[in-house]
Scaffold this motif. Structure first.
Motif, mmCIF file in Angstrom:
data_model
loop_
_atom_site.group_PDB
_atom_site.id
_atom_site.type_symbol
_atom_site.label_atom_id
_atom_site.label_comp_id
_atom_site.label_asym_id
_atom_site.label_seq_id
_atom_site.Cartn_x
_atom_site.Cartn_y
_atom_site.Cartn_z
ATOM 1 N N GLY A 1 5.784 -1.583 7.568
ATOM 2 C CA GLY A 1 6.875 -2.531 7.357
ATOM 3 C C GLY A 1 6.627 -3.338 6.099
ATOM 4 N N SER A 2 7.663 -4.040 5.651
ATOM 5 C CA SER A 2 7.533 -4.862 4.444
ATOM 6 C C SER A 2 6.605 -6.051 4.712
ATOM 7 N N PRO A 3 5.880 -6.485 3.695
ATOM 8 C CA PRO A 3 5.022 -7.656 3.882
ATOM 9 C C PRO A 3 5.852 -8.916 4.107
ATOM 10 N N LYS B 1 0.861 -1.192 0.000
ATOM 11 C CA LYS B 1 0.000 0.000 0.000
ATOM 12 C C LYS B 1 0.894 1.237 0.000
ATOM 13 N N PHE B 2 0.543 2.186 -0.871
ATOM 14 C CA PHE B 2 1.373 3.383 -1.024
ATOM 15 C C PHE B 2 0.598 4.639 -0.630
ATOM 16 N N ASP B 3 -0.268 4.469 0.378
ATOM 17 C CA ASP B 3 -1.070 5.591 0.870
ATOM 18 C C ASP B 3 -0.595 6.093 2.223
ATOM 19 N N GLY B 4 0.606 5.627 2.648
ATOM 20 C CA GLY B 4 1.152 6.044 3.935
ATOM 21 C C GLY B 4 0.800 5.131 5.086
ATOM 22 N N SER B 5 0.037 4.080 4.828
ATOM 23 C CA SER B 5 -0.417 3.206 5.906
ATOM 24 C C SER B 5 0.540 2.059 6.217
#
Length: 331
Positions: free
Chosen positions: A131-133, A124-128
């Protein structure tokens, strides 16, 4: 007296003719398909120009109702909801778009793949993101990806995603397709010229009022506010994919929003890719593919496709290009 009258009438006719030829440039910026669209047209007057733009907007909204994966009533959502369950009959328009997308997947060895959408659940690239999956999550998502798992039945015009949990999305081709269709509509309405810019996916036709070519600027890799070079776009299109607008920083490392569907991880090594071709749809898809394939492999691919060119800015801010690109630093 008669000669004077004839001269006056002739002058008035010429004046009226000249007024009819004084076209204007009309532009509107708006949010469509969740992104910034800028539509510019050459028209006889402002009123007609805005009518033309309204028609283009209606066409773009129509496309969105078909390809949106967020609209539960769309054909695309219906395909996703029936993944691993049953084939879905779709419109000829959507069927054709998916067919072309699969062909691009084939020539890019899977670097472009509309079934990448399962990755939206873990990156997700919305700031949420904090950490890495987990690797297990990445591998599970990858198992749902594969253009060969998108089954097309040409006789019944159905689309079937062969595994449950699969999803398709048109984020890397949809804006370009919408721009192409809006342009096609305006050309059919005898609009002399214009530009449709779908947040970097741009298509043009005709010329400026002055008769000059439309130009697109390649941003200077050291400063987005400066232009490295100007390139003419004549009856053509360009799409740019970059890592400077959407990204996430995890443990001090910058990750692009462009995910390699083959590995499940964000791409590295390239800052931006601009692809030039006749259709914005193709530019859109290939820009994503080249970004994922990397500089050398991406440029090599483009050099093998007639009528397509590319400009690549790598992570060292160096500019690379395909064989048909000639830079012009004068606007």
């Amino acid at each position: 007296m008669r000669n004077v009258l004839v001269l006056c009438v002739t002058f008035f006719a010429l004046l009226s003719y000249g007024q009819r030829q004084e076209d204007v440039t009309v532009k509107r910026v708006m949010k469509l398909m969740g992104t910034r669209f800028e539509i510019t047209v050459i028209a006889p007057n402002e009123d007609i120009g805005y009518i033309n733009i309204d028609e283009a907007v209606s066409e773009i909204k129509r496309i969105e109702r078909i390809i949106s994966s967020w609209d539960e009533a769309s054909e695309t959502s219906l395909i996703n909801m029936n993944a691993g369950i049953q084939p879905v009959i779709v419109s000829a328009e959507l069927f054709g778009l998916i067919e072309r997308a699969k062909k691009i997947s084939e020539i890019t060895d899977g670097a472009f793949d509309i079934s990448y959408a399962s990755m939206d659940q873990i990156w997700k690239f919305d700031g949420s993101m904090e950490g890495s999956p987990k690797e297990s999550e990445v591998q599970m998502a990858i198992s749902k990806i594969g253009h060969d798992k998108i089954i097309l039945d040409y006789d019944k015009r159905t689309v079937f995603l062969s595994e449950k949990g699969m999803r398709i999305g048109f984020g890397a081709i949809g804006k370009g397709y919408a721009a192409d269709r809006a342009k096609e509509l305006l050309v059919s309405k005898q609009v002399k010229g214009g530009i449709i810019n779908a947040s970097g996916d741009l298509t043009t036709w005709g010329t400026k009022i002055t008769g000059e070519k439309w130009l697109v600027g390649i941003a200077n890799p050291l400063s987005k506010e400066k232009v490295f070079s100007w390139l003419p776009v004549v009856e053509s299109s360009v799409a740019t994919s970059g890592n400077y607008e959407k990204f996430v920083v995890l443990n001090g490392e910058k990750y692009s929003h462009i995910i390699d569907p083959r590995t499940g991880y964000p791409t590295k090594g390239i800052q931006s890719v601009s692809v030039f071709a006749k259709y914005a749809e193709l530019c859109d898809a290939l820009a994503t593919a080249v970004f994922i394939m990397g500089r050398d492999s991406g440029i090599h691919l483009i050099n093998q496709i007639d009528g397509v060119e590319v400009v690549v800015v790598d992570s060292d801010n160096k500019v690379h290009r395909s064989t048909g690109i000639l830079f012009d630093n004068n606007p």
